[in-house]
Design a protein around this motif. Sequence first.
Motif, PDB file in Angstrom:
ATOM      1  N   ILE A  39      69.131  53.418   4.353  1.00  0.00           N
ATOM      2  CA  ILE A  39      70.301  54.242   4.072  1.00  0.00           C
ATOM      3  C   ILE A  39      71.517  53.346   4.216  1.00  0.00           C
ATOM      4  O   ILE A  39      71.704  52.704   5.248  1.00  0.00           O
ATOM      5  N   GLY A  40      72.312  53.292   3.159  1.00  0.00           N
ATOM      6  CA  GLY A  40      73.493  52.437   3.167  1.00  0.00           C
ATOM      7  C   GLY A  40      74.653  53.067   3.925  1.00  0.00           C
ATOM      8  O   GLY A  40      74.598  54.221   4.361  1.00  0.00           O
ATOM      9  N   LEU A  41      75.703  52.296   4.046  1.00  0.00           N
ATOM     10  CA  LEU A  41      76.894  52.761   4.747  1.00  0.00           C
ATOM     11  C   LEU A  41      77.548  53.950   4.050  1.00  0.00           C
ATOM     12  O   LEU A  41      78.308  54.690   4.661  1.00  0.00           O
ATOM     13  N   ASN A  42      77.223  54.146   2.779  1.00  0.00           N
ATOM     14  CA  ASN A  42      77.733  55.295   2.012  1.00  0.00           C
ATOM     15  C   ASN A  42      76.827  56.524   2.148  1.00  0.00           C
ATOM     16  O   ASN A  42      77.025  57.514   1.474  1.00  0.00           O
ATOM     17  N   TRP A  43      75.808  56.441   3.009  1.00  0.00           N
ATOM     18  CA  TRP A  43      74.833  57.509   3.258  1.00  0.00           C
ATOM     19  C   TRP A  43      74.059  57.876   2.000  1.00  0.00           C
ATOM     20  O   TRP A  43      73.683  59.015   1.775  1.00  0.00           O
ATOM     21  N   LYS A  44      73.776  56.854   1.190  1.00  0.00           N
ATOM     22  CA  LYS A  44      72.906  56.976   0.022  1.00  0.00           C
ATOM     23  C   LYS A  44      71.752  55.995   0.218  1.00  0.00           C
ATOM     24  O   LYS A  44      71.814  55.104   1.064  1.00  0.00           O
ATOM     25  N   GLN A  45      70.710  56.139  -0.609  1.00  0.00           N
ATOM     26  CA  GLN A  45      69.562  55.241  -0.487  1.00  0.00           C
ATOM     27  C   GLN A  45      69.989  53.793  -0.694  1.00  0.00           C
ATOM     28  O   GLN A  45      70.731  53.473  -1.629  1.00  0.00           O
ATOM     29  N   GLU A  46      69.515  52.925   0.177  1.00  0.00           N
ATOM     30  CA  GLU A  46      69.714  51.481   0.051  1.00  0.00           C
ATOM     31  C   GLU A  46      68.440  50.908  -0.551  1.00  0.00           C
ATOM     32  O   GLU A  46      67.376  50.989   0.067  1.00  0.00           O
ATOM     33  N   THR A  47      68.512  50.360  -1.766  1.00  0.00           N
ATOM     34  CA  THR A  47      67.316  49.885  -2.455  1.00  0.00           C
ATOM     35  C   THR A  47      66.978  48.431  -2.140  1.00  0.00           C
ATOM     36  O   THR A  47      65.884  47.986  -2.463  1.00  0.00           O
ATOM     37  N   ASP A  48      67.894  47.706  -1.488  1.00  0.00           N
ATOM     38  CA  ASP A  48      67.643  46.320  -1.122  1.00  0.00           C
ATOM     39  C   ASP A  48      67.035  46.288   0.283  1.00  0.00           C
ATOM     40  O   ASP A  48      67.722  46.569   1.263  1.00  0.00           O
ATOM     41  N   PRO A  49      65.745  45.942   0.407  1.00  0.00           N
ATOM     42  CA  PRO A  49      65.108  45.951   1.728  1.00  0.00           C
ATOM     43  C   PRO A  49      65.754  44.983   2.716  1.00  0.00           C
ATOM     44  O   PRO A  49      65.629  45.156   3.933  1.00  0.00           O
ATOM     45  N   GLU A  50      66.451  43.988   2.232  1.00  0.00           N
ATOM     46  CA  GLU A  50      67.129  43.041   3.117  1.00  0.00           C
ATOM     47  C   GLU A  50      68.354  43.666   3.782  1.00  0.00           C
ATOM     48  O   GLU A  50      68.905  43.098   4.717  1.00  0.00           O
ATOM     49  N   ARG A  51      68.786  44.840   3.297  1.00  0.00           N
ATOM     50  CA  ARG A  51      69.964  45.507   3.848  1.00  0.00           C
ATOM     51  C   ARG A  51      69.581  46.776   4.606  1.00  0.00           C
ATOM     52  O   ARG A  51      70.396  47.678   4.783  1.00  0.00           O
ATOM     53  N   ALA A  52      68.331  46.826   5.056  1.00  0.00           N
ATOM     54  CA  ALA A  52      67.835  47.981   5.808  1.00  0.00           C
ATOM     55  C   ALA A  52      67.696  47.621   7.282  1.00  0.00           C
ATOM     56  O   ALA A  52      67.257  46.521   7.628  1.00  0.00           O
ATOM     57  N   SER A  53      68.068  48.560   8.150  1.00  0.00           N
ATOM     58  CA  SER A  53      67.820  48.375   9.577  1.00  0.00           C
ATOM     59  C   SER A  53      66.420  48.895   9.899  1.00  0.00           C
ATOM     60  O   SER A  53      65.661  49.254   8.997  1.00  0.00           O
ATOM     61  N   ARG A  54      66.084  48.937  11.162  1.00  0.00           N
ATOM     62  CA  ARG A  54      64.714  49.273  11.576  1.00  0.00           C
ATOM     63  C   ARG A  54      64.749  50.251  12.739  1.00  0.00           C
ATOM     64  O   ARG A  54      65.579  50.127  13.631  1.00  0.00           O
ATOM     65  N   VAL A  55      63.789  51.176  12.706  1.00  0.00           N
ATOM     66  CA  VAL A  55      63.630  52.126  13.803  1.00  0.00           C
ATOM     67  C   VAL A  55      62.199  51.999  14.325  1.00  0.00           C
ATOM     68  O   VAL A  55      61.243  52.133  13.559  1.00  0.00           O
ATOM     69  N   ASP A  56      62.066  51.721  15.623  1.00  0.00           N
ATOM     70  CA  ASP A  56      60.767  51.664  16.288  1.00  0.00           C
ATOM     71  C   ASP A  56      60.682  52.832  17.256  1.00  0.00           C
ATOM     72  O   ASP A  56      61.625  53.069  18.019  1.00  0.00           O
ATOM     73  N   VAL A  57      59.564  53.524  17.222  1.00  0.00           N
ATOM     74  CA  VAL A  57      59.333  54.632  18.142  1.00  0.00           C
ATOM     75  C   VAL A  57      58.014  54.355  18.846  1.00  0.00           C
ATOM     76  O   VAL A  57      56.983  54.166  18.197  1.00  0.00           O
ATOM     77  N   THR A  58      58.065  54.308  20.189  1.00  0.00           N
ATOM     78  CA  THR A  58      56.851  54.079  20.964  1.00  0.00           C
ATOM     79  C   THR A  58      56.564  55.301  21.826  1.00  0.00           C
ATOM     80  O   THR A  58      57.479  56.015  22.254  1.00  0.00           O
ATOM     81  N   PHE A  59      55.297  55.524  22.059  1.00  0.00           N
ATOM     82  CA  PHE A  59      54.808  56.693  22.785  1.00  0.00           C
ATOM     83  C   PHE A  59      53.902  56.204  23.904  1.00  0.00           C
ATOM     84  O   PHE A  59      53.029  55.377  23.675  1.00  0.00           O
ATOM     85  N   SER A  60      54.108  56.756  25.104  1.00  0.00           N
ATOM     86  CA  SER A  60      53.311  56.357  26.255  1.00  0.00           C
ATOM     87  C   SER A  60      52.962  57.595  27.068  1.00  0.00           C
ATOM     88  O   SER A  60      53.859  58.321  27.518  1.00  0.00           O
ATOM     89  N   ALA A  61      51.673  57.838  27.264  1.00  0.00           N
ATOM     90  CA  ALA A  61      51.243  58.994  28.052  1.00  0.00           C
ATOM     91  C   ALA A  61      51.628  58.787  29.505  1.00  0.00           C
ATOM     92  O   ALA A  61      51.338  57.735  30.083  1.00  0.00           O
TER      93      ALA A  61
END
Length: 160
Positions: free
Chosen positions: A89-111
């Motif tokens: 998602i770009g700074l304009n809140w539209k789809q960002e089609t360039d993968p080099e301009r994408a951030s990353r979200v990691d979600v971890t789960f631990s019992a």
Amino acid sequence: MTQQVNDNDVRVELVVDAPIETAYEVFTTGIDRWWPREHHIGTGRLAEEVIEPRVGGRCLGREEDGTECPWGTVLVWQPPSHFAFSWEIGLNWKQETDPERASRVDVTFSAIAPDRTAVTLVHSGFEKHGPGWESMHDAVGSAGGWPDLANSYAKAAAAA
């Protein structure tokens, strides 16, 4: 729930009242149960949120007319402990089609008990969005961003 911002990352930690498998499923393939309809990058009405359960799978919103609005790609699919996706998602809140301009979200789960799971979300790489990236960082780190989404998710996980 605690929220911490370290360096340029947004980090949200919470404990949900659900077994680890349920916590993972509700966050990923069950995202439509908790994702707010107003958090949508398309122009039409959001019918459903979808995460395709595999590395390379798409994260997208599907509008009522069937239009698909991609906003990420699954980078890690390791049930029930780790899920990661690109934030396309770009700074304009539209789809960002360039993968080099994408951030990353990691979600971890631990019992932490049979019916309780610690969940940690780290959104990183905002600099990849280019000049003005701080606006994205601030938006997703604000009360209306990941912290509120985490609360919606926790309620859905507990209800599952």
